[in-house]
Design a protein around this motif. Sequence first.
Motif, PDB file in Angstrom:
ATOM      1  N   ALA A   1       0.808  -1.221   0.000  1.00  0.00           N
ATOM      2  CA  ALA A   1       0.000   0.000   0.000  1.00  0.00           C
ATOM      3  C   ALA A   1       0.842   1.272   0.000  1.00  0.00           C
ATOM      4  CB  ALA A   1      -0.942   0.005   1.206  1.00  0.00           C
ATOM      5  N   ALA A   2       2.164   1.132   0.114  1.00  0.00           N
ATOM      6  CA  ALA A   2       3.033   2.319   0.116  1.00  0.00           C
ATOM      7  C   ALA A   2       3.009   2.999  -1.256  1.00  0.00           C
ATOM      8  CB  ALA A   2       4.458   1.913   0.480  1.00  0.00           C
ATOM      9  N   THR A   3       2.994   4.321  -1.246  1.00  0.00           N
ATOM     10  CA  THR A   3       2.915   5.079  -2.504  1.00  0.00           C
ATOM     11  C   THR A   3       4.135   5.970  -2.720  1.00  0.00           C
ATOM     12  OG1 THR A   3       1.623   6.786  -1.361  1.00  0.00           O
ATOM     13  CG2 THR A   3       0.398   5.068  -2.536  1.00  0.00           C
ATOM     14  N   ASP A   4       5.171   5.834  -1.894  1.00  0.00           N
ATOM     15  CA  ASP A   4       6.419   6.566  -2.113  1.00  0.00           C
ATOM     16  C   ASP A   4       7.572   5.720  -1.585  1.00  0.00           C
ATOM     17  OD1 ASP A   4       7.198   7.607   0.778  1.00  0.00           O
ATOM     18  OD2 ASP A   4       5.040   7.969   0.539  1.00  0.00           O
ATOM     19  N   VAL A   5       8.744   5.954  -2.092  1.00  0.00           N
ATOM     20  CA  VAL A   5       9.905   5.136  -1.771  1.00  0.00           C
ATOM     21  C   VAL A   5      10.308   5.229  -0.297  1.00  0.00           C
ATOM     22  CG1 VAL A   5      12.357   4.747  -2.252  1.00  0.00           C
ATOM     23  CG2 VAL A   5      10.762   5.160  -4.132  1.00  0.00           C
ATOM     24  N   PRO A   6      10.337   6.413   0.313  1.00  0.00           N
ATOM     25  CA  PRO A   6      10.714   6.466   1.731  1.00  0.00           C
ATOM     26  C   PRO A   6       9.793   5.633   2.627  1.00  0.00           C
ATOM     27  CG  PRO A   6      10.857   8.646   0.769  1.00  0.00           C
ATOM     28  CD  PRO A   6      10.206   7.779  -0.257  1.00  0.00           C
ATOM     29  N   THR A   7       8.497   5.721   2.384  1.00  0.00           N
ATOM     30  CA  THR A   7       7.559   4.921   3.182  1.00  0.00           C
ATOM     31  C   THR A   7       7.777   3.439   2.935  1.00  0.00           C
ATOM     32  OG1 THR A   7       5.888   6.675   3.168  1.00  0.00           O
ATOM     33  CG2 THR A   7       5.123   4.452   3.659  1.00  0.00           C
ATOM     34  N   LEU A   8       7.963   3.059   1.666  1.00  0.00           N
ATOM     35  CA  LEU A   8       8.190   1.655   1.338  1.00  0.00           C
ATOM     36  C   LEU A   8       9.462   1.136   2.005  1.00  0.00           C
ATOM     37  CD1 LEU A   8       7.356  -0.864  -0.230  1.00  0.00           C
ATOM     38  CD2 LEU A   8       8.610   0.036  -2.209  1.00  0.00           C
ATOM     39  N   GLY A   9      10.517   1.916   1.959  1.00  0.00           N
ATOM     40  CA  GLY A   9      11.759   1.510   2.601  1.00  0.00           C
ATOM     41  C   GLY A   9      11.614   1.380   4.100  1.00  0.00           C
ATOM     42  N   SER A  10      10.885   2.316   4.715  1.00  0.00           N
ATOM     43  CA  SER A  10      10.657   2.272   6.161  1.00  0.00           C
ATOM     44  C   SER A  10       9.837   1.043   6.553  1.00  0.00           C
ATOM     45  CB  SER A  10       9.934   3.550   6.614  1.00  0.00           C
ATOM     46  OG  SER A  10       9.590   3.479   7.977  1.00  0.00           O
ATOM     47  N   VAL A  11       8.824   0.733   5.741  1.00  0.00           N
ATOM     48  CA  VAL A  11       7.989  -0.438   6.012  1.00  0.00           C
ATOM     49  C   VAL A  11       8.804  -1.720   5.889  1.00  0.00           C
ATOM     50  CG1 VAL A  11       6.067  -1.820   5.119  1.00  0.00           C
ATOM     51  CG2 VAL A  11       5.789   0.645   5.398  1.00  0.00           C
ATOM     52  N   PHE A  12       9.649  -1.795   4.878  1.00  0.00           N
ATOM     53  CA  PHE A  12      10.501  -2.971   4.728  1.00  0.00           C
ATOM     54  C   PHE A  12      11.443  -3.126   5.932  1.00  0.00           C
ATOM     55  CE2 PHE A  12      10.787  -5.047   0.382  1.00  0.00           C
ATOM     56  CZ  PHE A  12       9.463  -4.776   0.052  1.00  0.00           C
ATOM     57  N   LEU A  13      11.953  -2.021   6.419  1.00  0.00           N
ATOM     58  CA  LEU A  13      12.862  -2.067   7.563  1.00  0.00           C
ATOM     59  C   LEU A  13      12.153  -2.591   8.811  1.00  0.00           C
ATOM     60  CD1 LEU A  13      15.583  -1.438   8.948  1.00  0.00           C
ATOM     61  CD2 LEU A  13      14.715   0.886   9.352  1.00  0.00           C
ATOM     62  N   THR A  14      11.032  -1.983   9.144  1.00  0.00           N
ATOM     63  CA  THR A  14      10.311  -2.405  10.358  1.00  0.00           C
ATOM     64  C   THR A  14       9.792  -3.840  10.223  1.00  0.00           C
ATOM     65  OG1 THR A  14       8.259  -1.385   9.520  1.00  0.00           O
ATOM     66  CG2 THR A  14       9.636  -0.061  10.994  1.00  0.00           C
ATOM     67  N   THR A  15       9.426  -4.242   8.984  1.00  0.00           N
ATOM     68  CA  THR A  15       8.939  -5.599   8.753  1.00  0.00           C
ATOM     69  C   THR A  15      10.061  -6.622   8.858  1.00  0.00           C
ATOM     70  OG1 THR A  15       7.187  -4.717   7.316  1.00  0.00           O
ATOM     71  CG2 THR A  15       7.669  -7.051   7.097  1.00  0.00           C
ATOM     72  N   THR A  16      11.292  -6.173   8.781  1.00  0.00           N
ATOM     73  CA  THR A  16      12.438  -7.063   8.956  1.00  0.00           C
ATOM     74  C   THR A  16      12.900  -7.093  10.406  1.00  0.00           C
ATOM     75  OG1 THR A  16      13.165  -6.568   6.703  1.00  0.00           O
ATOM     76  CG2 THR A  16      14.780  -7.578   8.181  1.00  0.00           C
ATOM     77  N   VAL A  17      12.944  -5.933  11.035  1.00  0.00           N
ATOM     78  CA  VAL A  17      13.490  -5.823  12.392  1.00  0.00           C
ATOM     79  C   VAL A  17      12.612  -6.542  13.415  1.00  0.00           C
ATOM     80  CG1 VAL A  17      13.977  -4.200  14.271  1.00  0.00           C
ATOM     81  CG2 VAL A  17      14.765  -3.701  11.947  1.00  0.00           C
ATOM     82  N   ALA A  18      11.302  -6.311  13.377  1.00  0.00           N
ATOM     83  CA  ALA A  18      10.412  -6.862  14.403  1.00  0.00           C
ATOM     84  C   ALA A  18      10.465  -8.387  14.473  1.00  0.00           C
ATOM     85  CB  ALA A  18       8.983  -6.373  14.179  1.00  0.00           C
ATOM     86  N   PRO A  19      10.285  -9.109  13.365  1.00  0.00           N
ATOM     87  CA  PRO A  19      10.340 -10.581  13.474  1.00  0.00           C
ATOM     88  C   PRO A  19      11.723 -11.110  13.831  1.00  0.00           C
ATOM     89  CG  PRO A  19      10.180  -9.899  11.173  1.00  0.00           C
ATOM     90  CD  PRO A  19       9.935  -8.681  12.005  1.00  0.00           C
ATOM     91  N   ALA A  20      12.766 -10.419  13.362  1.00  0.00           N
ATOM     92  CA  ALA A  20      14.123 -10.871  13.698  1.00  0.00           C
ATOM     93  C   ALA A  20      14.375 -10.765  15.193  1.00  0.00           C
ATOM     94  CB  ALA A  20      15.151 -10.051  12.919  1.00  0.00           C
ATOM     95  N   VAL A  21      14.027  -9.634  15.779  1.00  0.00           N
ATOM     96  CA  VAL A  21      14.200  -9.451  17.220  1.00  0.00           C
ATOM     97  C   VAL A  21      13.315 -10.424  17.992  1.00  0.00           C
ATOM     98  CG1 VAL A  21      13.884  -7.845  19.140  1.00  0.00           C
ATOM     99  CG2 VAL A  21      14.908  -7.039  16.998  1.00  0.00           C
ATOM    100  N   ALA A  22      12.078 -10.602  17.531  1.00  0.00           N
ATOM    101  CA  ALA A  22      11.162 -11.534  18.198  1.00  0.00           C
ATOM    102  C   ALA A  22      11.747 -12.936  18.246  1.00  0.00           C
ATOM    103  CB  ALA A  22       9.816 -11.553  17.474  1.00  0.00           C
ATOM    104  N   THR A  23      12.358 -13.361  17.159  1.00  0.00           N
ATOM    105  CA  THR A  23      12.913 -14.712  17.089  1.00  0.00           C
ATOM    106  C   THR A  23      14.120 -14.860  18.010  1.00  0.00           C
ATOM    107  OG1 THR A  23      12.180 -14.795  14.772  1.00  0.00           O
ATOM    108  CG2 THR A  23      13.694 -16.510  15.512  1.00  0.00           C
TER     109      THR A  23
END
Length: 590
Positions: free
Chosen positions: A228-250
């Motif tokens: 649903a991201a419509t600009d690169v900064p938001t898309l990059g930020s979403v990818f970052l948080t979507t990577t960090v949270a599960p990695a830390v959780a694991t």
Amino acid sequence: MTEEIMKILNGEIFAVWFLIGAAFVFWMQAGFAMCEAGFTRAKNAGNIIMKNLMDFCIGTVMWFICGASLMLGPNILKGFAGGFSFDVFTQYGSFDYSAIVFNLVFCATTATIVSGSMAERTKFSSYCIYSAVISAIIYPIEAHWTWGGGFLAEWGFHDYAGSNCIHMVGGICAFIGAWMLGPRIGKFEKDKSGKVTKVNAFPGHNLVIAALGVFILWLGWYGFNGAAATDVPTLGSVFLTTTVAPAVATVVCMLFTWIKYGKPDVSMCLNASLAGLVAITAPCDVTDCAGAAIIGAVSGVLVVFGVWFNDNVSHVDDPVGAVAVHMFNGIWGTLAVGLFATDTAPGFAVAEIEKGLFYGGGFTQLGKQLVGMLITIVWTVVTIYIAFTIIKNTVGLRVSEDEEIIGLDATEHGLPSAYAGFSIMDISNTMTMEVNENTNLGSDSYEEASEVKRNAAVPVVRGDQAPIPEIASGISKVVIIAKLSRYDVLKRAMNDLGVTGMTVTQVMGCGIQKGAGEKYRGVEIDTTLLPKVKLEVVVSGIPVDKVVEAAKKTLYTGHIGDGKIFVYPVSRVVKIRTGEEGFAALQDVE
């Protein structure tokens, strides 16, 4: 002019990415299928795959019939739902096709969450019905409140990609469904008062497949959260948080289980990866890296608590941890928006919400998240409870005991095994053969049955064709072939007689019935081998007659095929350790 062209081009690129993201989310169905199949037992693998295939296909049908209009249609009833219509068929050219397809794959995700918690004992027909209800009514209406312009969206409630609308809703449906369905046979042991005294583990038959499912889901989540991201900064930020949270959780889950259980738990860490993904789904666009790490850390512990809670407090049998992953962490992720939303996140300005409590925004957004979540919970609990109650009182929710023990591959789909060509030994389950009108002897009471019926149900074969007491050495070997579902009561009956030494083997075979005439891809299978248990005991001091009679009485249900008993004379027994022979070799006391 160049600026306008670039703006148009940028919009087109993100429109294409939007559809690619939808394809990523669709691919998550494979992840759910692999994860659920791996966490459950081999005898149900085919049923698991079929359910995950059909919930998407049934969901698609229901989505176009009514789900799409209820979610995406114009507000009615003050934003409670979208206006129902068949415009998707009659006014085909006027629709936003991308939005319809994108929201369809999200709808299917909600339905498939429920499959895992109710696995291994749910009727396939019932699964199809409640999957249709979730896709047609429950999900579209509550999703309209947040994503279709409904009253929660107007109020400022925020759920970027579905911690609340998808995962919490699916998790609640999973919890109520598993609760109403009851646990799998043997999951909980109870005392005479009905209190649970022990929780038994049912290990998944293929953690490799489950791990593959988790990796597929993690990959798909970049589309789930980022499409649903419509600009690169938001898309990059979403990818970052979507990577960090599960990695830390694991990582946190690994350390936590290592400390708590003495070793890092593989299956729990797989669940923790998904838990971190679920929790970050709502706030992924409005939180920063530090917030994502904290959200993930909490998820890593929360998923362990959720599994413990289901096993030891609620006694809800959830084979794959769907409730712990989706319901518990869906709740956490929804509330996390009100705690970790920050104006430094690229997507914050687009979201038009207040900052979170930990970033100086006070309790305003947290309050909105809490109220919006509670409204969604009430809607979900009421509607899914009604749906499950109607199904339970009409077609029924649960398969029979024998069907569950044999496995749903065979009983629901006529599939002898999802692993044809492989030798499957599932030590964690118990199974039995199917009975039917052709095997019924007219009485299920051993005391009331005639000797002819008793011998027909559980025939006794003697190796020397002599009366049992006349076996020369006084030592006999008794081999009992029976339904696996009767093993526990048979073992107790032997123990009550004083028989404590026995050898037990799981075997496959068929008698004159040759199993059921099942078909695979339309071709009839000649013989279906039936799973049974073979129990062998050697007796000397205990009369063989008593062993045989106790076994016959225990196994008898009034059907041909209840079991068979073989008695062999034993001419010589030698104990390796001491060299003792005969009767002395069978004694355990020095």
